[in-house]
Design a protein around this motif. Sequence first.
Motif, PDB file in Angstrom:
ATOM      1  N   GLY A  91      -9.560  -8.253  -6.477  1.00 30.97           N
ATOM      2  CA  GLY A  91      -9.107  -9.640  -6.498  1.00 30.97           C
ATOM      3  C   GLY A  91      -8.481 -10.104  -5.195  1.00 30.97           C
ATOM      4  O   GLY A  91      -8.358 -11.303  -4.955  1.00 30.97           O
ATOM      5  N   ALA A  92      -8.092  -9.156  -4.336  1.00 37.71           N
ATOM      6  CA  ALA A  92      -7.342  -9.510  -3.134  1.00 37.71           C
ATOM      7  C   ALA A  92      -8.202  -9.724  -1.890  1.00 37.71           C
ATOM      8  O   ALA A  92      -7.754 -10.369  -0.944  1.00 37.71           O
ATOM      9  N   PHE A  93      -9.418  -9.185  -1.884  1.00 45.01           N
ATOM     10  CA  PHE A  93     -10.243  -9.234  -0.681  1.00 45.01           C
ATOM     11  C   PHE A  93     -11.637  -9.763  -0.970  1.00 45.01           C
ATOM     12  O   PHE A  93     -12.129  -9.641  -2.094  1.00 45.01           O
ATOM     13  N   PRO A  94     -12.314 -10.269   0.051  1.00 42.99           N
ATOM     14  CA  PRO A  94     -13.717 -10.643  -0.111  1.00 42.99           C
ATOM     15  C   PRO A  94     -14.539  -9.391  -0.459  1.00 42.99           C
ATOM     16  O   PRO A  94     -14.169  -8.278  -0.043  1.00 42.99           O
ATOM     17  N   ALA A 108       1.463  -4.055  -6.818  1.00 46.56           N
ATOM     18  CA  ALA A 108       1.090  -3.866  -5.423  1.00 46.56           C
ATOM     19  C   ALA A 108       0.801  -2.390  -5.192  1.00 46.56           C
ATOM     20  O   ALA A 108       1.239  -1.534  -5.972  1.00 46.56           O
ATOM     21  N   ALA A 109       0.083  -2.092  -4.110  1.00 49.58           N
ATOM     22  CA  ALA A 109      -0.234  -0.696  -3.802  1.00 49.58           C
ATOM     23  C   ALA A 109      -0.512  -0.518  -2.316  1.00 49.58           C
ATOM     24  O   ALA A 109      -0.897  -1.467  -1.623  1.00 49.58           O
ATOM     25  N   MET A 110      -0.320   0.704  -1.858  1.00 54.90           N
ATOM     26  CA  MET A 110      -0.668   1.100  -0.501  1.00 54.90           C
ATOM     27  C   MET A 110      -1.446   2.398  -0.602  1.00 54.90           C
ATOM     28  O   MET A 110      -1.027   3.316  -1.316  1.00 54.90           O
ATOM     29  N   PHE A 148      -3.458  -2.256   1.840  1.00 51.67           N
ATOM     30  CA  PHE A 148      -2.137  -2.634   1.330  1.00 51.67           C
ATOM     31  C   PHE A 148      -2.361  -3.936   0.580  1.00 51.67           C
ATOM     32  O   PHE A 148      -2.782  -4.933   1.170  1.00 51.67           O
ATOM     33  N   ILE A 149      -2.130  -3.912  -0.715  1.00 51.07           N
ATOM     34  CA  ILE A 149      -2.493  -5.045  -1.558  1.00 51.07           C
ATOM     35  C   ILE A 149      -1.360  -5.466  -2.476  1.00 51.07           C
ATOM     36  O   ILE A 149      -0.584  -4.641  -2.941  1.00 51.07           O
ATOM     37  N   VAL A 150      -1.303  -6.764  -2.714  1.00 49.94           N
ATOM     38  CA  VAL A 150      -0.393  -7.353  -3.695  1.00 49.94           C
ATOM     39  C   VAL A 150      -1.252  -8.160  -4.662  1.00 49.94           C
ATOM     40  O   VAL A 150      -2.187  -8.851  -4.228  1.00 49.94           O
ATOM     41  N   GLU A 151      -0.947  -8.066  -5.924  1.00 48.72           N
ATOM     42  CA  GLU A 151      -1.664  -8.849  -6.939  1.00 48.72           C
ATOM     43  C   GLU A 151      -1.750 -10.296  -6.455  1.00 48.72           C
ATOM     44  O   GLU A 151      -0.723 -10.917  -6.157  1.00 48.72           O
ATOM     45  N   PRO A 152      -2.972 -10.834  -6.328  1.00 47.16           N
ATOM     46  CA  PRO A 152      -3.117 -12.187  -5.756  1.00 47.16           C
ATOM     47  C   PRO A 152      -2.256 -13.266  -6.423  1.00 47.16           C
ATOM     48  O   PRO A 152      -1.680 -14.107  -5.725  1.00 47.16           O
ATOM     49  N   GLY A 153      -2.106 -13.249  -7.727  1.00 46.06           N
ATOM     50  CA  GLY A 153      -1.317 -14.258  -8.411  1.00 46.06           C
ATOM     51  C   GLY A 153       0.179 -14.135  -8.180  1.00 46.06           C
ATOM     52  O   GLY A 153       0.949 -15.025  -8.557  1.00 46.06           O
ATOM     53  N   ARG A 190      -6.126   0.403 -11.873  1.00 49.72           N
ATOM     54  CA  ARG A 190      -5.367  -0.822 -11.628  1.00 49.72           C
ATOM     55  C   ARG A 190      -5.362  -1.163 -10.135  1.00 49.72           C
ATOM     56  O   ARG A 190      -5.471  -2.338  -9.760  1.00 49.72           O
ATOM     57  N   ILE A 191      -5.250  -0.155  -9.279  1.00 50.65           N
ATOM     58  CA  ILE A 191      -5.310  -0.390  -7.838  1.00 50.65           C
ATOM     59  C   ILE A 191      -6.654  -1.026  -7.487  1.00 50.65           C
ATOM     60  O   ILE A 191      -6.714  -2.002  -6.723  1.00 50.65           O
TER      61      ILE A 191
END
Length: 169
Positions: free
Chosen positions: A23-26, A66-68, A99-104, A16-17
């Motif tokens: 989805g969060a980065f290029p 979200a995840a770190m 460090f990411i958050v689900e884009p939606g 899932r991470i």
Amino acid sequence: MIKIKVRRAYNVDVARIAEIEKGAFPPEEVLSADRLRWCFRAFPEGFAVAEAAGGGGAVEAGEIVAAMVCRPTALRRITNEIYETKELPKGDTFAIMTFIVEPGLQRQKLGERTIAAALELFRRNGVKNFSLACKDHLIKFYGRHGFKLAGESELKLGGALWYDMYLGR
């Protein structure tokens, strides 16, 4: 507002991470699923996730939003070495690899709440220092959480200009 609970990640969470990361980065900046699996095997203590705890409607309770991912090291600045699979000098710093958050779900203060809770989780487990590299539009965000700008980074990820930030002593 989505309520969250930040906890240590489990092996099963890595897929899932990786999905959120993709989805969060290029594409040229994404940590691949394979690299994230390697990281989890090498330093599982550096993974934290935020899961929905209810109250948001848009996501189900228990879903990771979200995840770190942090790598333990002695390095205080971010370099390409942080992202490689070679051994690094041992030390008292957690280098935040992503460090990411689900884009939606961005722009709902999930990042604010997740970073605060994840840093506290790691501090409770003895981590005193954190470093990261970010793009210029995120300097203020990390500054609100106590990070100090350390200057331009040596990181060459995706050809972007990155800035090192540091939190700790």
